[in-house]
Motif scaffolding. Structure first.
Motif, short mmCIF file in Angstrom:
data_model
loop_
_atom_site.label_atom_id
_atom_site.label_comp_id
_atom_site.label_asym_id
_atom_site.label_seq_id
_atom_site.Cartn_x
_atom_site.Cartn_y
_atom_site.Cartn_z
N PHE A 85 0.83 -1.21 0.00
CA PHE A 85 0.00 0.00 0.00
C PHE A 85 0.86 1.26 0.00
O PHE A 85 1.89 1.34 0.67
CB PHE A 85 -0.94 0.00 1.22
N LEU A 86 0.41 2.22 -0.78
CA LEU A 86 1.05 3.54 -0.85
C LEU A 86 -0.07 4.58 -0.82
O LEU A 86 -0.91 4.62 -1.73
CB LEU A 86 1.86 3.67 -2.15
N GLY A 87 -0.11 5.36 0.24
CA GLY A 87 -1.15 6.39 0.35
C GLY A 87 -2.56 5.83 0.28
O GLY A 87 -3.44 6.41 -0.34
N GLY A 88 -2.77 4.67 0.91
CA GLY A 88 -4.12 4.10 0.99
C GLY A 88 -4.54 3.27 -0.21
O GLY A 88 -5.66 2.74 -0.23
N GLN A 89 -3.68 3.16 -1.23
CA GLN A 89 -3.98 2.33 -2.41
C GLN A 89 -2.83 1.38 -2.66
O GLN A 89 -1.68 1.71 -2.36
CB GLN A 89 -4.16 3.21 -3.65
N THR A 90 -3.13 0.23 -3.25
CA THR A 90 -2.02 -0.66 -3.61
C THR A 90 -1.25 -0.04 -4.78
O THR A 90 -1.79 0.74 -5.57
CB THR A 90 -2.53 -2.05 -4.05
N LEU A 91 0.02 -0.41 -4.86
CA LEU A 91 0.84 0.03 -6.00
C LEU A 91 0.19 -0.41 -7.30
O LEU A 91 0.15 0.34 -8.28
CB LEU A 91 2.25 -0.55 -5.91
N LEU A 92 -0.33 -1.63 -7.31
CA LEU A 92 -0.93 -2.16 -8.53
C LEU A 92 -2.14 -1.33 -8.96
O LEU A 92 -2.31 -1.03 -10.15
CB LEU A 92 -1.32 -3.63 -8.32
N ARG A 93 -2.97 -0.93 -8.01
CA ARG A 93 -4.13 -0.10 -8.35
C ARG A 93 -3.68 1.23 -8.94
O ARG A 93 -4.27 1.72 -9.91
CB ARG A 93 -4.99 0.12 -7.09
N GLU B 41 6.11 7.58 -0.30
CA GLU B 41 5.10 8.27 0.53
C GLU B 41 5.38 9.77 0.55
O GLU B 41 4.47 10.60 0.44
CB GLU B 41 5.11 7.72 1.96
N ALA B 42 6.66 10.13 0.65
CA ALA B 42 7.04 11.54 0.66
C ALA B 42 6.77 12.18 -0.71
O ALA B 42 6.35 13.34 -0.80
CB ALA B 42 8.52 11.68 1.02
N MET B 43 6.98 11.41 -1.79
CA MET B 43 6.76 11.93 -3.15
C MET B 43 5.30 12.19 -3.42
O MET B 43 4.96 13.04 -4.25
CB MET B 43 7.32 10.94 -4.18
#
Length: 200
Positions: A26-34, A197-199
């Protein structure tokens, strides 16, 4: 040229991440794949996922899941070949690939790849960006691939070829240059996820 179909490459073993599927992080509440699906899907005529193992774990994404047609984790070219075989079944002439661990790739990826492939009999174009040390860096998991060369690629893989650039150069492959150095920032290690996450 007709709009290409797309395949997201998620067949790696994620060893530097401790194993598992990087695309399901997860990245920012969404999966990378999404995030990758949402960027690529509007740019292509159809979309599939290249991944090995039980495809059921990707069921929530609603995409066809394509296993590598070459045994033994043969690298990204095996995923490209899986995509080419699927693209051929869709009646597509070209395939665009993107990596499941690279969530910020350009929203104009496909138009730029197509532009740089114009006038090529078999359009084969890899993404590239500036690189402080080398001048430019190629991103071989982001490319435009001609379905017409799939049997050539299959033969090369069966002969032991594993390097994307080596195969693309055999066929006069070109580059599509993207000016942002961080355009293809990919997540290989836990600290990369923190950076991402910072980006955001």
């Amino acid at each position: 040229m007709r709009q290409p179909v797309g395949v997201i490459l998620a067949g790696g073993q994620a060893t530097r991440m401790g194993g598992g599927d990087k695309g399901l992080l997860f990245l920012g509440g969404q999966t990378l794949l999404r995030r990758v699906i949402d960027r690529l899907e509007p740019q292509v005529a159809g979309l599939a996922l290249n991944a090995n193992g039980d495809p059921a774990r990707f069921a929530p994404f609603g995409l066809p899941v394509l296993a590598d047609p070459i045994d033994g984790f043969a690298g990204p070219l095996a995923g490209v070949l899986a995509g080419m075989d699927w693209a051929a079944a869709q009646g597509a002439e070209t395939l665009v690939t993107a990596a499941a661990d690279t969530p910020f790739f350009p929203c104009d990826l496909v138009p730029q790849l197509l532009l740089n492939g114009e006038s090529m009999t078999h359009p084969l174009v890899l993404a590239a960006t500036p690189d402080v040390k080398r001048g430019r860096a190629r991103h071989p998991t982001f490319g435009l691939w001609p379905v017409a060369l799939r049997e050539d690629l299959r033969a090369a893989l069966n002969d032991g070829l594993r390097k994307v650039v080596q195969w693309s150069e055999r066929h006069g492959g070109r580059e599509a240059f993207f000016p942002q150095e961080e355009a293809f920032f990919n997540i290989n290690r836990p600290e990369d996820l923190t950076l991402a996450e910072a980006m955001l």
